[in-house]
Scaffold this active site. Structure first.
Site, PDB file in Angstrom:
ATOM      1  N   ARG A 206      25.771 -13.504  89.363  1.00 55.86           N
ATOM      2  CA  ARG A 206      24.792 -14.389  90.022  1.00 55.86           C
ATOM      3  C   ARG A 206      23.521 -13.602  90.322  1.00 55.86           C
ATOM      4  NH1 ARG A 206      29.474 -15.585  93.660  1.00 55.86           N
ATOM      5  NH2 ARG A 206      30.631 -17.141  92.506  1.00 55.86           N
ATOM      6  N   PHE A 221      29.405 -26.942  86.564  1.00 58.87           N
ATOM      7  CA  PHE A 221      30.668 -26.391  87.060  1.00 58.87           C
ATOM      8  C   PHE A 221      30.336 -25.484  88.249  1.00 58.87           C
ATOM      9  CE2 PHE A 221      30.912 -26.869  82.438  1.00 58.87           C
ATOM     10  CZ  PHE A 221      31.992 -27.718  82.276  1.00 58.87           C
ATOM     11  N   ASP A 242      29.323 -30.780  89.652  1.00 61.26           N
ATOM     12  CA  ASP A 242      30.741 -30.440  89.672  1.00 61.26           C
ATOM     13  C   ASP A 242      31.537 -31.730  89.810  1.00 61.26           C
ATOM     14  OD1 ASP A 242      32.412 -27.619  90.200  1.00 61.26           O
ATOM     15  OD2 ASP A 242      33.474 -29.408  90.856  1.00 61.26           O
ATOM     16  N   ASN A 269      31.633 -35.409  85.736  1.00 58.75           N
ATOM     17  CA  ASN A 269      32.218 -34.611  84.670  1.00 58.75           C
ATOM     18  C   ASN A 269      31.052 -33.967  83.914  1.00 58.75           C
ATOM     19  OD1 ASN A 269      33.196 -33.750  82.150  1.00 58.75           O
ATOM     20  ND2 ASN A 269      34.901 -35.190  82.299  1.00 58.75           N
ATOM     21  N   ASP A 290      29.537 -22.376  83.915  1.00 61.21           N
ATOM     22  CA  ASP A 290      30.635 -21.524  84.408  1.00 61.21           C
ATOM     23  C   ASP A 290      31.898 -22.374  84.543  1.00 61.21           C
ATOM     24  OD1 ASP A 290      32.102 -19.441  85.469  1.00 61.21           O
ATOM     25  OD2 ASP A 290      31.323 -19.697  87.503  1.00 61.21           O
ATOM     26  N   CYS A 330      35.978 -17.600  81.660  1.00 61.06           N
ATOM     27  CA  CYS A 330      36.969 -16.801  82.387  1.00 61.06           C
ATOM     28  C   CYS A 330      38.334 -16.914  81.721  1.00 61.06           C
ATOM     29  CB  CYS A 330      37.025 -17.223  83.848  1.00 61.06           C
ATOM     30  SG  CYS A 330      37.395 -18.953  84.094  1.00 61.06           S
TER      31      CYS A 330
HETATM   32  N1  SAH Z   1      30.346 -21.473  89.252  1.00 56.81           N
HETATM   33  C1  SAH Z   1      31.261 -21.415  90.366  1.00 56.81           C
HETATM   34  C2  SAH Z   1      32.705 -21.359  89.946  1.00 56.81           C
HETATM   35  C3  SAH Z   1      33.123 -22.471  89.028  1.00 56.81           C
HETATM   36  S1  SAH Z   1      34.823 -22.744  88.948  1.00 56.81           S
HETATM   37  C4  SAH Z   1      30.883 -20.251  91.249  1.00 56.81           C
HETATM   38  O1  SAH Z   1      30.014 -19.461  90.901  1.00 56.81           O
HETATM   39  O2  SAH Z   1      31.476 -20.119  92.323  1.00 56.81           O
HETATM   40  C5  SAH Z   1      34.941 -24.140  87.933  1.00 56.81           C
HETATM   41  C6  SAH Z   1      34.517 -25.439  88.594  1.00 56.81           C
HETATM   42  O3  SAH Z   1      34.499 -26.425  87.576  1.00 56.81           O
HETATM   43  C7  SAH Z   1      35.430 -25.990  89.678  1.00 56.81           C
HETATM   44  O4  SAH Z   1      34.687 -26.165  90.856  1.00 56.81           O
HETATM   45  C8  SAH Z   1      35.915 -27.356  89.156  1.00 56.81           C
HETATM   46  O5  SAH Z   1      35.911 -28.352  90.163  1.00 56.81           O
HETATM   47  C9  SAH Z   1      34.847 -27.665  88.145  1.00 56.81           C
HETATM   48  N2  SAH Z   1      35.239 -28.537  87.031  1.00 56.81           N
HETATM   49  C10 SAH Z   1      36.373 -28.533  86.314  1.00 56.81           C
HETATM   50  N3  SAH Z   1      36.302 -29.420  85.286  1.00 56.81           N
HETATM   51  C11 SAH Z   1      35.067 -29.984  85.373  1.00 56.81           C
HETATM   52  C12 SAH Z   1      34.381 -30.957  84.602  1.00 56.81           C
HETATM   53  N4  SAH Z   1      34.932 -31.507  83.525  1.00 56.81           N
HETATM   54  N5  SAH Z   1      33.136 -31.292  84.970  1.00 56.81           N
HETATM   55  C13 SAH Z   1      32.538 -30.724  86.047  1.00 56.81           C
HETATM   56  N6  SAH Z   1      33.140 -29.812  86.812  1.00 56.81           N
HETATM   57  C14 SAH Z   1      34.396 -29.435  86.480  1.00 56.81           C
END
Ligand code: SAH
Length: 386
Positions: A206, A221, A242, A269, A290, A330
Site C-alpha cells: 500500500r 476488492f 467490495d 461484485n 486485490d 495471494c
Molecule cells: N485489499 C484489501 C484486502 C482484500 S481481501 C486490503 O488491502 O485490506 C479480498 C476482498 O474481496 C474481501 O474483502 C472480500 O469481501 C472481497 N470479495 C470477494 N469476492 C468479491 C467479488 N466478487 N467482488 C467484490 N469483492 C469481493
C-alpha cells in the site's frame, strides 16, 4: 520416552533441504498420538529432529528442530524472541503487524499478530494447539500485552479435527480497536474481521502504491479500505468496491475517522462493477486489484487464471493513459511469472502498452523461508499504462 515416528528416506532428504513438512505418504511407522511432540527417525534410526505430529492432516509432521536439539520451552522462547527482534529491527511505521509468521519464523503452524497492545494468536495444527498455553505464557512474559485473543476459527483447523473457536486467553480484548498505519487509522474487529482483523501482508505494498497514486482511484476488492484509505489523500477522488456490506460500512467509518472526504464506497461484485463501468465509459487513473485467492488448490489454477485475466483486462480498459495498475494475487498456486503473463495477455487484448514499475511480495514481517515455496504466496505488480 518420547513418542517416535519413522519416515521414508524421501522425507529425510526433503527435511535436509530445509522443508519442515513431512507428508503422511512418507510416514513409515507411527508410535505417537494426535498432537504429540515426536522424535522423527530416518529408516536407519538416525534422528531427523523433533516435530509436531498430526493424525489427521496430510501434513503428518511439522519439524520444529533438526538433529539432536529438543523443541522444549527454551527453544520456544528463543524462537519467539528471534521473531520479535526481527520486527523491532524493521522499525515498522504501524501499530499492527505480524509478530510470528509460522514456517517463515521456524514456528510451523503458529501465527501471532500484534494490534496495538493486543495480540492475536492462531494455532493451526494439533501439536501447536496443544502448546498454545505455553506460547501464551511466553508472549505474556516477553511483551506484557493488555490481552491475547485466539482466532482459532480458521478453516484449516477443521482439517486437523480441531474445534473452531474465538476466545480471549488472557487479559482483555475490546470488541473494536483502532490501529495506526503511517498517517491512517483503521478500526479493527479482531473477533470477526477477515484473517486476524486486517490484511497485514499488504502494508508495504500500500505504501509503495501510494507513491504512484493520482487522479481518480478505483480500489477493487477493497475489504475495509486497506489500499483506498492509504491512497485517497493522494488522489482527487476515490472509489472502493467490495462485495461485503460489513466491509463497506467499516470503510465509511474509517474514512470519517481519518477525515478523508473524497472516498466513496460501493457494495458490488467487482466482476459486474468492472463490466458496467466499462460500458458506461468510465476512466480511472489509479486502479488496485486485490482479489481473494482465486486458486485455492492446484486443480483450480486454470479457472483462476481466467478470473485474473478478466479483471486485469477490464481494469486496463478503464485505465487512462499514464494511469497506474496495482494488481495482486495471494494464490500460492499462481506464480509471479504466471500473473505477469496474465497481465501481458490482458494488455495485448486491451491494446495497451504497459511498463512494469515494481514487482513486490508480502511485507517483511511475513518472511518467506527459502526452500518452502508455500511461504511465498503474495504477488503485487505495479504497472504504468504508457
Ligand atoms: N485489499 C484489501 C484486502 C482484500 S481481501 C486490503 O488491502 O485490506 C479480498 C476482498 O474481496 C474481501 O474483502 C472480500 O469481501 C472481497 N470479495 C470477494 N469476492 C468479491 C467479488 N466478487 N467482488 C467484490 N469483492 C469481493
Amino acid at each position: 520416552m518420547m513418542p517416535t515416528v519413522v519416515v521414508h528416506p524421501r522425507a529425510v532428504e526433503r527435511a535436509r533441504r530445509g522443508h519442515p513438512w513431512i507428508y503422511r505418504s512418507d510416514v513409515v511407522e507411527v508410535g505417537a498420538r494426535a498432537g504429540d511432540l515426536v522424535r522423527v527417525l530416518g529408516p536407519n534410526g538416525r534422528a531427523v529432529g523433533e516435530a509436531l505430529y498430526s493424525d489427521r492432516s496430510q501434513i503428518a509432521l511439522r519439524l520444529l528442530v533438526r538433529g539432536e536439539r529438543h523443541a522444549d520451552r527454551d527453544w520456544l522462547r528463543e524462537r519467539l524472541q528471534a521473531a520479535i527482534a526481527l520486527r523491532r529491527g524493521l522499525g515498522i511505521e504501524a501499530t499492527a503487524y505480524r509478530l510470528v509468521h509460522a514456517e517463515g519464523d521456524l514456528l510451523p503452524s503458529l501465527v501471532v499478530d500484534r494490534y496495538g497492545d493486543v495480540l492475536v494468536v492462531q494455532a493451526l495444527s494439533q501439536g501447536m494447539d496443544r502448546r498454545l498455553g505455553e506460547v501464551v505464557e511466553l508472549l505474556a512474559e516477553e511483551l506484557a500485552p493488555a490481552g491475547i485473543l485466539a482466532r482459532n476459527d480458521a478453516r484449516v483447523r477443521a482439517l486437523e479435527g480441531l474445534e473452531r473457536k474465538v476466545e480471549v486467553l488472557r487479559g482483555e480484548v475490546p470488541p473494536r480497536l483502532v490501529v495506526r498505519d503511517r498517517d491512517v487509522e483503521y478500526e479493527v474487529d479482531l473477533r470477526q474481521g477477515q484473517k486476524t482483523g486486517l490484511f497485514l501482508d499488504q502494508r508495504e505494498n500500500r505504501w509503495a502504491a501510494a507513491r504512484y497514486a493520482h487522479g481518480r482511484l478505483l480500489d477493487c476488492f477493497s475489504y475495509d479500505g486497506g489500499f483506498a484509505l492509504q491512497l485517497a489523500r493522494r488522489c482527487d477522488e476515490a472509489l472502493a468496491v467490495d462485495i461485503s456490506p460489513e466491509a463497506a460500512a467499516r470503510i465509511e467509518r474509517n474514512a470519517a475517522r481519518n477525515a478523508i472526504g473524497n472516498l466513496l464506497v460501493h457494495v458490488a461484485n467487482a466482476f459486474d462493477f468492472l463490466r458496467e463501468a466499462e460500458r458506461r465509459g468510465e476512466r480511472f487513473d489509479t486502479i488496485v486489484l486485490d482479489p481473494p485467492a482465486f486458486a485455492k488448490t492446484r486443480a483450480a489454477l486454470g479457472k483462476a487464471l481466467g478470473g485474473y485475466k478478466e479483471i486485469n483486462l477490464r481494469a486496463l480498459k478503464l485505465l487512462a493513459p499514464g494511469g497506474v495498475l496495482v494488481t495482486c494475487s495471494c494464490s500460492y498456486h499462481v506464480s509471479e511469472a504466471q500473473l505477469l503473463e496474465v497481465v501481458r495477455a490482458a494488455a495485448v487484448d486491451a491494446h495497451a502498452a504497459l511498463s512494469l514499475v515494481e514487482k513486490r511480495v508480502q511485507s517483511p514481517d511475513h518472511p518467506v523461508l527459502l526452500g518452502v515455496p508455500e511461504t511465498d504466496y503474495l504477488k503485487c505488480l505495479i504497472l504504468r499504462k504508457l
